[in-house]
Every structure is written in structure tokens, then in C-alpha cells.
Scaffold this motif. Structure first.
Motif, PDB file in Angstrom:
ATOM      1  N   ALA A 113      37.266  35.754  50.246  1.00 45.31           N
ATOM      2  CA  ALA A 113      37.619  37.150  50.517  1.00 45.31           C
ATOM      3  C   ALA A 113      37.427  38.038  49.299  1.00 45.31           C
ATOM      4  CB  ALA A 113      39.074  37.221  50.988  1.00 45.31           C
ATOM      5  N   THR A 114      37.096  37.454  48.171  1.00 42.57           N
ATOM      6  CA  THR A 114      36.883  38.226  46.943  1.00 42.57           C
ATOM      7  C   THR A 114      35.629  39.078  47.064  1.00 42.57           C
ATOM      8  OG1 THR A 114      37.859  36.408  45.685  1.00 42.57           O
ATOM      9  CG2 THR A 114      36.651  38.067  44.444  1.00 42.57           C
ATOM     10  N   SER A 115      35.731  40.349  46.699  1.00 46.66           N
ATOM     11  CA  SER A 115      34.561  41.219  46.746  1.00 46.66           C
ATOM     12  C   SER A 115      33.536  40.773  45.714  1.00 46.66           C
ATOM     13  CB  SER A 115      34.959  42.670  46.479  1.00 46.66           C
ATOM     14  OG  SER A 115      35.381  42.835  45.138  1.00 46.66           O
ATOM     15  N   LEU A 116      32.275  41.134  45.945  1.00 47.41           N
ATOM     16  CA  LEU A 116      31.207  40.712  45.045  1.00 47.41           C
ATOM     17  C   LEU A 116      31.436  41.234  43.632  1.00 47.41           C
ATOM     18  CD1 LEU A 116      28.513  39.295  44.619  1.00 47.41           C
ATOM     19  CD2 LEU A 116      27.354  41.403  45.340  1.00 47.41           C
ATOM     20  N   GLY A 117      31.828  42.503  43.508  1.00 50.75           N
ATOM     21  CA  GLY A 117      32.056  43.076  42.182  1.00 50.75           C
ATOM     22  C   GLY A 117      33.173  42.363  41.436  1.00 50.75           C
ATOM     23  N   THR A 118      34.247  42.052  42.158  1.00 52.93           N
ATOM     24  CA  THR A 118      35.365  41.333  41.534  1.00 52.93           C
ATOM     25  C   THR A 118      34.940  39.936  41.125  1.00 52.93           C
ATOM     26  OG1 THR A 118      36.976  42.580  42.846  1.00 52.93           O
ATOM     27  CG2 THR A 118      37.720  40.501  41.883  1.00 52.93           C
ATOM     28  N   ALA A 119      34.185  39.263  42.003  1.00 55.43           N
ATOM     29  CA  ALA A 119      33.725  37.905  41.704  1.00 55.43           C
ATOM     30  C   ALA A 119      32.823  37.893  40.471  1.00 55.43           C
ATOM     31  CB  ALA A 119      32.987  37.328  42.907  1.00 55.43           C
ATOM     32  N   ILE A 120      31.957  38.907  40.324  1.00 52.85           N
ATOM     33  CA  ILE A 120      31.087  38.986  39.153  1.00 52.85           C
ATOM     34  C   ILE A 120      31.922  39.157  37.879  1.00 52.85           C
ATOM     35  CG2 ILE A 120      29.365  40.405  37.975  1.00 52.85           C
ATOM     36  CD1 ILE A 120      28.120  40.928  40.737  1.00 52.85           C
ATOM     37  N   GLY A 121      32.934  40.024  37.953  1.00 52.73           N
ATOM     38  CA  GLY A 121      33.811  40.229  36.806  1.00 52.73           C
ATOM     39  C   GLY A 121      34.540  38.957  36.409  1.00 52.73           C
ATOM     40  N   PHE A 122      35.097  38.289  37.415  1.00 52.21           N
ATOM     41  CA  PHE A 122      35.753  37.011  37.156  1.00 52.21           C
ATOM     42  C   PHE A 122      34.749  35.995  36.612  1.00 52.21           C
ATOM     43  CE2 PHE A 122      39.475  38.346  39.619  1.00 52.21           C
ATOM     44  CZ  PHE A 122      40.497  37.648  38.983  1.00 52.21           C
ATOM     45  N   GLY A 123      33.542  36.012  37.178  1.00 56.99           N
ATOM     46  CA  GLY A 123      32.524  35.045  36.764  1.00 56.99           C
ATOM     47  C   GLY A 123      32.189  35.165  35.294  1.00 56.99           C
ATOM     48  N   LEU A 124      32.069  36.388  34.800  1.00 58.66           N
ATOM     49  CA  LEU A 124      31.773  36.596  33.383  1.00 58.66           C
ATOM     50  C   LEU A 124      32.937  36.130  32.507  1.00 58.66           C
ATOM     51  CD1 LEU A 124      30.093  40.123  33.584  1.00 58.66           C
ATOM     52  CD2 LEU A 124      28.956  37.919  33.195  1.00 58.66           C
ATOM     53  N   GLY A 125      34.154  36.454  32.963  1.00 56.98           N
ATOM     54  CA  GLY A 125      35.328  36.017  32.212  1.00 56.98           C
ATOM     55  C   GLY A 125      35.452  34.508  32.182  1.00 56.98           C
ATOM     56  N   TYR A 126      35.246  33.886  33.344  1.00 58.32           N
ATOM     57  CA  TYR A 126      35.303  32.422  33.407  1.00 58.32           C
ATOM     58  C   TYR A 126      34.229  31.786  32.530  1.00 58.32           C
ATOM     59  CZ  TYR A 126      38.638  32.224  37.329  1.00 58.32           C
ATOM     60  OH  TYR A 126      39.756  32.304  38.116  1.00 58.32           O
ATOM     61  N   ALA A 127      33.042  32.389  32.495  1.00 60.45           N
ATOM     62  CA  ALA A 127      31.955  31.829  31.684  1.00 60.45           C
ATOM     63  C   ALA A 127      32.369  31.748  30.219  1.00 60.45           C
ATOM     64  CB  ALA A 127      30.692  32.672  31.837  1.00 60.45           C
ATOM     65  N   LEU A 128      32.960  32.829  29.694  1.00 65.17           N
ATOM     66  CA  LEU A 128      33.412  32.837  28.305  1.00 65.17           C
ATOM     67  C   LEU A 128      34.511  31.808  28.084  1.00 65.17           C
ATOM     68  CD1 LEU A 128      33.496  34.030  25.457  1.00 65.17           C
ATOM     69  CD2 LEU A 128      35.043  35.798  26.325  1.00 65.17           C
ATOM     70  N   VAL A 129      35.496  31.792  28.991  1.00 61.38           N
ATOM     71  CA  VAL A 129      36.623  30.871  28.842  1.00 61.38           C
ATOM     72  C   VAL A 129      36.153  29.422  28.881  1.00 61.38           C
ATOM     73  CG1 VAL A 129      38.691  29.987  30.008  1.00 61.38           C
ATOM     74  CG2 VAL A 129      38.392  32.444  29.689  1.00 61.38           C
ATOM     75  N   PHE A 130      35.267  29.102  29.832  1.00 63.57           N
ATOM     76  CA  PHE A 130      34.853  27.715  29.972  1.00 63.57           C
ATOM     77  C   PHE A 130      33.949  27.250  28.831  1.00 63.57           C
ATOM     78  CE2 PHE A 130      35.921  28.076  34.647  1.00 63.57           C
ATOM     79  CZ  PHE A 130      37.010  27.217  34.555  1.00 63.57           C
ATOM     80  N   VAL A 131      33.195  28.144  28.240  1.00 62.10           N
ATOM     81  CA  VAL A 131      32.413  27.760  27.058  1.00 62.10           C
ATOM     82  C   VAL A 131      33.358  27.416  25.906  1.00 62.10           C
ATOM     83  CG1 VAL A 131      30.853  28.602  25.258  1.00 62.10           C
ATOM     84  CG2 VAL A 131      30.301  28.991  27.656  1.00 62.10           C
TER      85      VAL A 131
END
Length: 293
Positions: A113-131
Motif C-alpha cells: 500500500a506504500t506509494s511509489l514516492g514514499t517507497a523510493i524515499g524509504f529505498g534510498l534511506g534503507y540503501a544507506l543504512v544497509f551499506v
């Protein structure tokens, strides 16, 4: 001083740091963050731990008069080709595992149910955190400590010990399973193989970060017993009719026996593709540590 004795003393000091100092720090943070959000405490705890282990290794490098890169983390290679090769393989591997679980009926994947824009924002944040989390985990378990123990007992015995430690730290998650811990152990050995054959940790850091990003952000699945996090693009739901040994249950895809098969297959592929021993560097191999493949 005898090289073996020096290596033993360095191992003992690192054991004191890893098994006394770091746990004391974690207990202090639990007190400081009592009643606060667990995610915030987790990130602060792991951030401090990353800084502490990097500082420890930097001091050790100065004392031992060797380059910091000897411990498997050459900064000039950061986010270069090996990292992105590992990231591509990690994302492809978790995608294959999830698709295999879908094919067996053990998992259902749909759009969240997450909007695409929200998912992209989360995706960038998760990418930094997981690295950053992958950097912390890989260097803590397969960095200075592994290098030093390998000087004493040889690379693969040290790799087994490091992987056992790595696995034991995951055993504290209440929803982790025995099957999931086997996957963790296999991943630990896989990470040691990549280090051995590439000469540094950057490929496995990329693999590790992308694997976790795929589970959490792309597929919205559980990760090593942790519940699915918010902001995911897709949603993965375990079939109630599938046995836990196949679906992974609450552990997530890593709790499935299919994960064992995947890690074994991927590890065998890398063992065939990446020939030769590149870690430790020839100048760092001591007579005390027997040469191994």
C-alpha cells in the motif's frame, strides 16, 4: 618476540574488546534508551560499534606498523567495481530465492500500500543504512579479528571460528530458528570465501547490503527473524499451509532450506570463478599460519 606469541596476544586483546567492551557498551545504551524506540537504539548501537571497531583497527595498524588495508578494508576500493558486482549478485540472489518460494507456493508477493514516492524515499534511506550495517558486520566479524586469528591458526580455521561467532550473535533474536542460523553460518563462510578470493571485503559488503535491502525494501519480507520493516515496495506473505522449513516462517526467506541450496550454489560458483588466494596478502602470511586454498 615469537610471531605466534605476538599473534596470540593480539587475539586475546581483541577478544577482550569484542566480548567485554562492546557488550558493556550495548548494556549502557539499553539503559540510556530505556523506553525509547528500539529501532533508534539499534541504529545508534550499531553506528557506535562501527566507529569503535574501525578505531580499534586503526590503532592496531599503527601499533603493528602495517597498513589498515591489511585487515581487508582498503578505503581506495570503497564503492568501486567489486562492491557493485557484489551488490548486483546479492540482489539477484535474494530475488531468485523469493521467486523460488513463490513458485513452491510457500510465499505470496503483491504490491504494498506504500506509494511509489514514499517507497523510493524509504529505498534510498534503507540503501544507506544497509551499506553501513553491512560494513559494520563484515568488518567486525571478518576484519581485524579474522586477520589476526588467521596468523595464529590459518585462514580457514579462523574463518570457521569467525562464522561461529557471527552465527551466535544472530541466535539472540527470539524469532530466529535453527534453520535460519544454518543460513547465517553458510553466509559467514561465503563471506570468508569472497574475502579470500578477492583480497578484501568490498564484494561481500555489497552482496550483504543488497541482500538485506532486497528482503526489506523490495520484497517486504522478514530478515533474520526481524519483522518486515515499513516503506517496502512489495509485500511478501508466508502461506499458512506451507511448512516453516520451506517458507522460512517468521524468520523470512533465510529460514528456508532453499536458502541453504542457494548459498551453496552461489558460493560454489564464486569458488570456481574467482581463482587464487588473495587474502591475506603474501607479505602478511606468516610461517606460523599454514597456506590454504
Amino acid at each position: 618476540m615469537n610471531p605466534r606469541l605476538r599473534a596470540l596476544l593480539r587475539v586475546l586483546v581483541f577478544v577482550l574488546f569484542a566480548f567485554v567492551v562492546l557488550p558493556a557498551k550495548a548494556r549502557w545504551l539499553r539503559h540510556v534508551f530505556h523506553g525509547a524506540d528500539d529501532t533508534a537504539r539499534y541504529l545508534v548501537d550499531h553506528g557506535i560499534e562501527l566507529g569503535a571497531v574501525l578505531l580499534y583497527a586503526a590503532i592496531a595498524a599503527a601499533v603493528e606498523r602495517r597498513p589498515f588495508a591489511s585487515y581487508g578494508l582498503p578505503w581506495r576500493e570503497a564503492l568501486r567495481s567489486r562492491f557493485w558486482q557484489g551488490a548486483a549478485a546479492g540482489l539477484a540472489s535474494i530475488a531468485v530465492l523469493v521467486l523460488a518460494l513463490v513458485a513452491t507456493g510457500a510465499l505470496r508477493v503483491g504490491v504494498s500500500a506504500t506509494s511509489l514516492g514514499t517507497a523510493i524515499g524509504f529505498g534510498l534511506g534503507y540503501a544507506l543504512v544497509f551499506v553501513l550495517l553491512a560494513l559494520r558486520e563484515e568488518f567486525l566479524y571478518r576484519g581485524y579479528g579474522l586477520f589476526t586469528l588467521a596468523q595464529l591458526v590459518g585462514f580457514w580455521p579462523a574463518a570457521v571460528a569467525a562464522s561461529a561467532w557471527f552465527t551466535n550473535t544472530h541466535a539472540g533474536v527470539s524469532s530466529e530458528s535453527t534453520l535460519g542460523l544454518v543460513s547465517v553460518a553458510l553466509f559467514g563462510l561465503f563471506g570468508c570465501l569472497l574475502l579470500r578470493r578477492t583480497g578484501n571485503l568490498w564484494m561481500v559488503i555489497g552482496f550483504h547490503a543488497a541482500w538485506n535491502w532486497g528482503q526489506t525494501c523490495l520484497f517486504g519480507a522478514g530478515d533474520s527473524g526481524h519483522a518486515a520493516a515499513p516503506g517496502h515496495l512489495l509485500t511478501s506473505v508466508v502461506s499458512p499451509h506451507a511448512p516453516a522449513w520451506l517458507s522460512g516462517g517468521k524468520v523470512g526467506p533465510e529460514g528456508s532450506v532453499l536458502c541453504w541450496a542457494l548459498l551453496t550454489l552461489v558460493g560454489s560458483g564464486y569458488a570456481w570463478l574467482l581463482r587464487g588466494v588473495r587474502y591475506p596478502a603474501p607479505a602478511e602470511r606468516t610461517a606460523a599460519a599454514p597456506a590454504q586454498a
